[in-house]
Write a protein that holds these residues in place. Structure first.
Motif, PDB file in Angstrom:
ATOM      1  N   ARG A 117      73.874 -31.419  79.832  1.00  0.00           N
ATOM      2  CA  ARG A 117      74.908 -32.083  80.658  1.00  0.00           C
ATOM      3  C   ARG A 117      74.156 -32.599  82.409  1.00  0.00           C
ATOM      4  N   ALA A 118      73.713 -31.373  82.717  1.00  0.00           N
ATOM      5  CA  ALA A 118      73.520 -31.221  84.084  1.00  0.00           C
ATOM      6  C   ALA A 118      71.610 -31.823  84.389  1.00  0.00           C
ATOM      7  N   SER A 119      70.994 -31.837  83.203  1.00  0.00           N
ATOM      8  CA  SER A 119      69.733 -32.368  83.213  1.00  0.00           C
ATOM      9  C   SER A 119      69.809 -33.700  82.579  1.00  0.00           C
ATOM     10  N   PHE A 120      70.661 -34.668  82.319  1.00  0.00           N
ATOM     11  CA  PHE A 120      70.058 -35.717  81.977  1.00  0.00           C
ATOM     12  C   PHE A 120      69.996 -36.671  83.178  1.00  0.00           C
ATOM     13  N   ARG A 121      69.155 -38.179  82.840  1.00  0.00           N
ATOM     14  CA  ARG A 121      68.524 -38.570  83.025  1.00  0.00           C
ATOM     15  C   ARG A 121      69.029 -39.724  83.779  1.00  0.00           C
ATOM     16  N   PRO A 122      69.956 -40.301  83.556  1.00  0.00           N
ATOM     17  CA  PRO A 122      70.366 -41.934  84.680  1.00  0.00           C
ATOM     18  C   PRO A 122      69.579 -43.165  84.014  1.00  0.00           C
ATOM     19  N   GLU A 123      68.595 -42.477  84.725  1.00  0.00           N
ATOM     20  CA  GLU A 123      67.470 -43.506  85.194  1.00  0.00           C
ATOM     21  C   GLU A 123      67.075 -43.925  84.150  1.00  0.00           C
TER      22      GLU A 123
ATOM     23  N   ILE B 106      75.417 -36.159  71.315  1.00  0.00           N
ATOM     24  CA  ILE B 106      75.291 -36.447  72.619  1.00  0.00           C
ATOM     25  C   ILE B 106      75.693 -38.547  72.636  1.00  0.00           C
ATOM     26  N   ARG B 107      77.038 -38.738  73.404  1.00  0.00           N
ATOM     27  CA  ARG B 107      76.661 -40.646  72.915  1.00  0.00           C
ATOM     28  C   ARG B 107      76.652 -40.498  75.049  1.00  0.00           C
ATOM     29  N   ILE B 108      74.952 -41.429  74.770  1.00  0.00           N
ATOM     30  CA  ILE B 108      75.083 -42.174  76.055  1.00  0.00           C
ATOM     31  C   ILE B 108      75.232 -43.358  75.581  1.00  0.00           C
ATOM     32  N   ALA B 109      76.079 -43.965  77.324  1.00  0.00           N
ATOM     33  CA  ALA B 109      76.134 -45.231  77.365  1.00  0.00           C
ATOM     34  C   ALA B 109      76.364 -46.137  79.126  1.00  0.00           C
ATOM     35  N   ASP B 110      74.968 -46.566  79.429  1.00  0.00           N
ATOM     36  CA  ASP B 110      75.169 -46.849  79.988  1.00  0.00           C
ATOM     37  C   ASP B 110      74.852 -46.120  81.790  1.00  0.00           C
ATOM     38  N   GLY B 111      74.235 -45.255  81.488  1.00  0.00           N
ATOM     39  CA  GLY B 111      73.991 -43.926  82.495  1.00  0.00           C
ATOM     40  C   GLY B 111      74.878 -42.955  82.463  1.00  0.00           C
ATOM     41  N   ASP B 112      76.158 -42.535  81.763  1.00  0.00           N
ATOM     42  CA  ASP B 112      76.906 -41.508  81.846  1.00  0.00           C
ATOM     43  C   ASP B 112      76.183 -41.273  80.115  1.00  0.00           C
ATOM     44  N   VAL B 113      76.500 -39.489  80.357  1.00  0.00           N
ATOM     45  CA  VAL B 113      76.356 -38.741  78.928  1.00  0.00           C
ATOM     46  C   VAL B 113      77.579 -38.241  78.777  1.00  0.00           C
ATOM     47  N   ASP B 114      78.102 -37.638  77.471  1.00  0.00           N
ATOM     48  CA  ASP B 114      78.935 -37.152  77.070  1.00  0.00           C
ATOM     49  C   ASP B 114      78.642 -36.135  75.739  1.00  0.00           C
ATOM     50  N   VAL B 115      78.165 -34.184  75.408  1.00  0.00           N
ATOM     51  CA  VAL B 115      77.963 -33.839  75.073  1.00  0.00           C
ATOM     52  C   VAL B 115      79.384 -32.989  73.867  1.00  0.00           C
ATOM     53  N   ARG B 116      79.686 -33.721  72.976  1.00  0.00           N
ATOM     54  CA  ARG B 116      80.466 -33.000  71.849  1.00  0.00           C
ATOM     55  C   ARG B 116      80.038 -32.488  70.817  1.00  0.00           C
ATOM     56  N   HIS B 117      81.058 -31.611  70.753  1.00  0.00           N
ATOM     57  CA  HIS B 117      81.095 -30.771  69.247  1.00  0.00           C
ATOM     58  C   HIS B 117      81.274 -31.628  68.249  1.00  0.00           C
ATOM     59  N   GLY B 118      80.858 -31.624  67.471  1.00  0.00           N
ATOM     60  CA  GLY B 118      80.712 -31.979  65.725  1.00  0.00           C
ATOM     61  C   GLY B 118      80.062 -33.846  65.107  1.00  0.00           C
ATOM     62  N   PRO B 119      80.089 -33.940  64.250  1.00  0.00           N
ATOM     63  CA  PRO B 119      79.344 -34.866  64.312  1.00  0.00           C
ATOM     64  C   PRO B 119      80.039 -36.269  64.794  1.00  0.00           C
ATOM     65  N   ALA B 120      79.581 -36.941  64.722  1.00  0.00           N
ATOM     66  CA  ALA B 120      78.926 -38.407  65.072  1.00  0.00           C
ATOM     67  C   ALA B 120      79.603 -39.543  64.105  1.00  0.00           C
TER      68      ALA B 120
END
Length: 333
Positions: A121-127, A147-161
């Motif tokens: 999350r801390a290294s995410f590059r929104p640009e 890791i879910r990316i949505a229009d410049g936002d990032v969310d990191v979660r445990h488990g499968p997607a």
């Protein structure tokens, strides 16, 4: 927990999350709901009494709540409330700040892969992700996260997607090599150390979006850039000396001078210390799975020169764990 009894937002915040283990519980729950046993396993050193007490305190503060997972799981879990989720940028900022304090892992230090996921999350590059809406699943050493990316936002979660664009499977060392651009994804696949299911272009995008920042690597990718990214300016105040690195067939050196560093290919003219190692050991140092002492004990000739300079070199380049792409440690060193 005792109150600071100050009409101040900082003091009020610390009244709620300032107790020992409290913010680490939040760190764990930022990756998703967890059972009590999951929290206990993810917080080595905490006693059951303290964990129970801190969870009660956080519930009373409105930061954490208990809930039940839907069938077929039917398990009681702890999760963050909206108020607790508001701590996400706080933990991200603390992650970035705390990385400056990492130097040499100590023998008593514990390590969990999920502790490094916050670095994503801390290294995410929104640009690079302004028009991206997709999810990447990673399977690393038996652990699964997405890791879910949505229009410049990032969310990191445990488990499968369930709606993943791709699945990337690898051991931590290989993933660090790819993430730090020490090994091309195509080469990693050809060598059989990384496998990709689904959209290969999405896998490439995930590495780019979460990859090392050029400003952190001094404009250099690869091994030199990764080592440069770990440089700790505060550790070299008042120091002026050269260190030489020999990683497999690659030779380069670093000249540090009172908080600054210059990295160049080739041997150093008069190195104060020289480290000889291979890429696997270098990545092990970065992942925190190999200590500096272990790295040089395995080969008596691995560290030559002044032993004191060798220790200064290790501290100057922050031999500590990191995960793919984190700005202050693209592959660690």
């Amino acid at each position: 927990m005792r109150s600071y009894d100050q009409f101040c937002p900082v003091a009020r915040g610390l009244d709620k999350i300032g107790g020992r283990w409290a913010i680490l519980i939040v760190r764990e729950l930022l990756l998703g709901p967890k059972r009590y046993s999951d929290l206990e396993a993810g917080l080595p050193g905490v006693t059951p009494n303290i964990l129970t007490e801190r969870l009660r305190d956080l519930q009373e503060a409105g930061v954490v709540r208990r809930s039940k997972l839907p069938p077929p799981a039917v398990a009681v879990v702890y999760e963050l409330t909206d108020l607790g989720e508001g701590l996400r940028p706080v933990v991200d900022a603390l992650t970035r700040w705390g990385l400056q304090l990492l130097d040499v892992p100590q023998p008593q230090d514990s390590f969990r892969l999920n502790w490094l996921l916050g670095c994503l999350r801390a290294s995410f590059r929104p640009e690079l992700a302004s028009a991206v809406r997709e999810t990447y699943e990673y399977r690393v050493d038996g652990e699964v996260f997405h890791i879910r990316i949505a229009d410049g936002d990032v969310d990191v979660r445990h488990g499968p997607a369930p709606d993943r664009a791709c699945v990337i499977s690898a051991d931590l060392t290989s993933l660090l090599a790819v993430g730090g651009q020490l090994l091309a994804l195509s080469d990693a696949q050809a060598q059989g150390v990384v496998t990709i299911e689904g959209d290969r272009c999405a896998a490439e995008r995930s590495i780019t979006i979460l990859g090392p920042h050029l400003e952190a690597t001094g404009g250099q990718h690869g091994i030199i850039g990764a080592v440069r990214a770990r440089f700790q300016p505060q550790a070299t105040r008042g120091i002026e000396e050269s260190y030489e690195f020999r990683v497999d067939d690659l030779v380069f050196h670093a000249f540090v001078s009172d908080g600054s560093v210059r990295m160049e290919l080739g041997p150093a003219t008069e190195p104060a210390a020289t480290l000889r190692t291979d890429l696997a050991t270098l990545l092990g140092l970065g992942a925190g799975t190999v200590s500096f002492a272990q790295a040089i004990a395995a080969d008596p000739g691995a560290l030559t020169g002044d032993p004191g300079a060798g220790r200064r070199m290790a501290i100057a380049f922050g031999v500590a764990g990191a995960i793919i792409g984190f700005p202050a440690g693209a592959t660690g060193f």
